[in-house]
Design a protein around this motif. Structure first.
Motif, short mmCIF file in Angstrom:
data_model
loop_
_atom_site.label_atom_id
_atom_site.label_comp_id
_atom_site.label_asym_id
_atom_site.label_seq_id
_atom_site.Cartn_x
_atom_site.Cartn_y
_atom_site.Cartn_z
N ILE A 39 45.97 52.03 11.24
CA ILE A 39 47.30 52.64 11.20
C ILE A 39 47.63 52.92 9.74
CG2 ILE A 39 49.74 52.24 11.64
CD1 ILE A 39 48.89 50.46 13.99
N THR A 40 47.98 54.15 9.45
CA THR A 40 48.27 54.54 8.07
C THR A 40 49.76 54.46 7.74
OG1 THR A 40 48.39 56.86 8.73
CG2 THR A 40 46.26 56.04 7.93
N ASP A 41 50.62 54.55 8.74
CA ASP A 41 52.07 54.51 8.51
C ASP A 41 52.72 53.70 9.64
OD1 ASP A 41 54.74 54.91 8.01
OD2 ASP A 41 54.57 57.08 7.76
N ARG A 42 52.94 52.43 9.39
CA ARG A 42 53.46 51.54 10.43
C ARG A 42 54.88 51.92 10.87
NH1 ARG A 42 50.33 47.93 12.26
NH2 ARG A 42 48.61 47.12 11.05
N THR A 43 55.71 52.32 9.95
CA THR A 43 57.08 52.69 10.30
C THR A 43 57.09 53.89 11.23
OG1 THR A 43 57.84 51.89 8.16
CG2 THR A 43 59.32 53.36 9.36
N SER A 48 57.61 56.32 16.61
CA SER A 48 57.09 57.24 17.62
C SER A 48 56.85 56.52 18.95
CB SER A 48 55.80 57.91 17.13
OG SER A 48 54.78 56.95 16.94
N PHE A 49 56.37 55.29 18.89
CA PHE A 49 56.19 54.53 20.12
C PHE A 49 57.54 54.21 20.77
CE2 PHE A 49 51.74 52.68 20.61
CZ PHE A 49 51.15 53.78 20.00
N ALA A 50 58.55 53.95 19.96
CA ALA A 50 59.89 53.70 20.50
C ALA A 50 60.42 54.96 21.19
CB ALA A 50 60.84 53.26 19.40
N LEU A 51 60.20 56.12 20.58
CA LEU A 51 60.64 57.37 21.19
C LEU A 51 59.88 57.63 22.48
CD1 LEU A 51 62.31 59.94 21.19
CD2 LEU A 51 60.55 60.99 19.78
N ALA A 54 61.21 55.46 25.12
CA ALA A 54 62.51 55.95 25.61
C ALA A 54 62.32 57.11 26.58
CB ALA A 54 63.39 56.37 24.43
N VAL A 55 61.39 58.01 26.28
CA VAL A 55 61.10 59.12 27.19
C VAL A 55 60.56 58.57 28.51
CG1 VAL A 55 59.60 61.12 27.57
CG2 VAL A 55 60.75 60.84 25.39
N GLY A 56 59.67 57.59 28.43
CA GLY A 56 59.15 56.97 29.64
C GLY A 56 60.23 56.26 30.44
N LEU A 57 61.14 55.61 29.74
CA LEU A 57 62.25 54.92 30.41
C LEU A 57 63.17 55.91 31.12
CD1 LEU A 57 63.75 52.25 30.94
CD2 LEU A 57 65.01 52.68 28.84
N VAL A 58 63.50 57.01 30.46
CA VAL A 58 64.34 58.04 31.07
C VAL A 58 63.64 58.62 32.30
CG1 VAL A 58 65.30 60.35 30.74
CG2 VAL A 58 65.65 58.61 29.01
N ALA A 59 62.36 58.92 32.18
CA ALA A 59 61.61 59.45 33.32
C ALA A 59 61.57 58.43 34.45
CB ALA A 59 60.20 59.83 32.90
N GLY A 60 61.38 57.17 34.13
CA GLY A 60 61.36 56.12 35.15
C GLY A 60 62.69 55.98 35.85
#
Length: 147
Positions: A39-43, A48-51, A54-60
């Motif tokens: 991983i070159t940029d942890r932040t 991006s994983f949080a976003l 969130a997309v997966g949560l909305v779809a669910g």
């Protein structure tokens, strides 16, 4: 009234799902090195994983919500499946669509990659499945007897 609100919510959620997944994917791809397996940029990757989560949560929520009109999931499903079918029929033209819709930049690469990989088709079929449930079309709550 419930279906009118469902249609409006489906229209609003469609670009949110498309762009949210594409931007999250593009940011995740930029934050790690495949060859170096690091991983070159942890932040950036955490964001991006949080976003993407969130997309997966909305779809669910759209998929399992008993209160929601089936149009909430049908509208994005038809758009995603339509884009995927368009890609299969004319890949060059379908992959040119993101460059004609703002905003431009790395988001275009995310949209193209998710469309070309079939992930939008998969999400479209997942969102299409709940529209077949008769309870979603009924305005009567499940706990009220039919007579």
């Amino acid at each position: 009234m419930r279906h009118a609100f469902g249609l409006l919510l489906g229209v609003v959620l469609t670009p949110a799902l498309l762009y949210g997944a594409a931007w999250g994917y593009a940011q995740a791809a930029r934050s790690f090195d495949v060859a170096g397996q690091e991983i070159t940029d942890r932040t950036r990757i955490h964001g991006s994983f949080a976003l993407l989560a969130a997309v997966g949560l909305v779809a669910g929520v759209i998929i399992v919500a008993r209160w929601a009109s089936p149009l909430v999931s049908l509208v994005p499903a038809l758009v995603l499946l339509g884009l995927s079918a368009y890609f299969l029929l004319d890949p060059g033209s379908a992959l040119d669509l993101p460059s004609r819709v703002p905003p431009a930049g790395e988001l275009d690469a995310g949209l193209r990659n998710l469309l070309g990989s079939g992930l939008y088709a998969m999400l479209g079929f997942a969102l299409l499945a709940p529209t077949w449930a008769p309870r979603r079309w009924s305005s009567r709550p499940d706990d009220v007897p039919p007579y």
